[in-house]
Design an enzyme around this catalytic site. Structure first.
Site, PDB file in Angstrom:
ATOM      1  N   ALA A  63       0.729  -1.292  -0.056  1.00  0.00           N
ATOM      2  CA  ALA A  63       0.009   0.177   0.017  1.00  0.00           C
ATOM      3  C   ALA A  63       0.929   1.306   0.065  1.00  0.00           C
ATOM      4  O   ALA A  63       1.760   1.278   0.750  1.00  0.00           O
ATOM      5  CB  ALA A  63      -0.942   0.106   1.207  1.00  0.00           C
ATOM      6  N   GLY A 107       0.443  -5.236   0.913  1.00  0.00           N
ATOM      7  CA  GLY A 107      -0.683  -5.416   0.075  1.00  0.00           C
ATOM      8  C   GLY A 107      -0.168  -6.098  -1.508  1.00  0.00           C
ATOM      9  O   GLY A 107      -1.247  -6.556  -2.045  1.00  0.00           O
ATOM     10  N   GLU A 110      -0.558  -9.378  -0.734  1.00  0.00           N
ATOM     11  CA  GLU A 110      -2.437  -9.583  -0.686  1.00  0.00           C
ATOM     12  C   GLU A 110      -2.712  -9.727  -2.140  1.00  0.00           C
ATOM     13  O   GLU A 110      -3.650 -10.478  -2.416  1.00  0.00           O
ATOM     14  CB  GLU A 110      -2.623  -8.873   0.228  1.00  0.00           C
ATOM     15  CG  GLU A 110      -2.354  -8.919   1.540  1.00  0.00           C
ATOM     16  CD  GLU A 110      -3.028  -7.719   2.440  1.00  0.00           C
ATOM     17  OE1 GLU A 110      -3.967  -8.040   3.517  1.00  0.00           O
ATOM     18  OE2 GLU A 110      -2.696  -6.580   2.537  1.00  0.00           O
ATOM     19  N   GLU A 130       3.643  -5.568   7.673  1.00  0.00           N
ATOM     20  CA  GLU A 130       2.707  -4.497   8.505  1.00  0.00           C
ATOM     21  C   GLU A 130       2.706  -4.472   9.797  1.00  0.00           C
ATOM     22  O   GLU A 130       2.762  -3.329  10.346  1.00  0.00           O
ATOM     23  CB  GLU A 130       1.082  -4.755   8.170  1.00  0.00           C
ATOM     24  CG  GLU A 130       0.799  -4.643   6.675  1.00  0.00           C
ATOM     25  CD  GLU A 130       0.907  -5.934   5.748  1.00  0.00           C
ATOM     26  OE1 GLU A 130       0.438  -5.850   4.666  1.00  0.00           O
ATOM     27  OE2 GLU A 130       1.758  -6.871   6.258  1.00  0.00           O
TER      28      GLU A 130
END
Length: 257
Positions: A63, A107, A110, A130
């Site tokens: 992210a 991310g 993910e 994270e």
């Protein structure tokens, strides 16, 4: 499209993340554009499979932290929520193949895990980091890792945030194939072509059975699989394949007599 590049190679749609200056960090615009690209081909029978890639340096570092600059604890789950974009990926009916190299972090991991198959360059490096920011994965990371790797390995990767190699990911069963650097995209496209040769209805049914089954009891999953089997059996592709097989067997039998 500003953050992704699209290339149709019927029956494949190639989606390339295109924020190289940010190592393909994921922002809201990128998720919107991925969602739009997927929705555009959802009902397009010419496209049977999607390949999602980045570049050799990075699939995605995760992210874009700038996303959080204007977010607050109150707005993050509401006006700043991106959950619906991820749900499009998680529920997309056609197969998705991630072709990854370099950084596959946060991310980005993910995003790869939201795909059905992952082809990795031997230079790929994975991490769920994270925890280092006082956060946890928020787009399926904990659930994908726990369901694919089991509780203890998922705990280790998420609670340490450590980096692991493509070979480690292969040994864990997290990626499908590892190939030399420079070949990962070609290998993913070859795999996509191999899959796309088969009946679209059977491909979608097989994906649905594999994804949905583990959420059910054994008995319910078996019934669900059988229902999907009956549906695929009724398709023209299956009926023609069965007829062709029986005719070929009859011809072989007759020629041997």
């Amino acid at each position: 499209m500003d953050t992704i590049l699209l290339e149709r190679r019927d029956p494949i749609l190639l989606i390339q993340l295109n924020r190289p200056q940010k190592l393909n960090a994921i922002n809201r615009e990128m998720l919107q554009e991925i969602q739009a690209a997927l929705e555009d081909v959802r009902a397009d029978e010419r496209i049977r499979i999607i390949v999602l890639t980045g570049n050799e340096r990075a699939f995605s570092v995760g992210a874009d932290i700038e996303l959080f600059a204007s977010a607050t604890p109150a707005t993050l789950p509401t006006v700043h929520s991106d959950l619906h974009y991820w749900e499009t990926l998680h529920h997309f009916p056609k197969p998705l193949i991630a072709a990854v190299s370099g950084y596959v972090y946060g991310g980005g991991l993910e995003l790869a895990l939201a795909c059905d198959l992952i082809v990795a360059s031997d230079t790929a490096r994975f991490a769920s980091p994270e925890i280092r920011l006082g956060l946890i994965p928020g787009a399926g990371g904990t659930q994908h890792l726990a369901r694919r790797l089991g509780k203890y390995r998922a705990m280790e990767l998420v609670l340490t945030g450590r980096e692991f190699t493509a070979q480690e990911a292969l040994a864990m069963g997290l990626v499908t194939r590892v190939v030399p650097a420079g070949q990962y995209l070609d290998e993913a496209l070859r795999l996509a072509q191999e899959i796309a040769q088969h009946s679209p209805a059977a491909i979608r049914a097989a994906k649905l059975a594999i994804i949905s089954g583990p959420e059910m009891s054994w008995e319910a999953a078996m019934r669900f699989e059988r229902e999907l089997f009956h549906l695929t059996f009724s398709t023209p592709e299956a009926q023609e394949a069965v007829r062709a097989f029986l005719e070929s067997r009859r011809q072989r039998r007759d020629s041997s007599q």
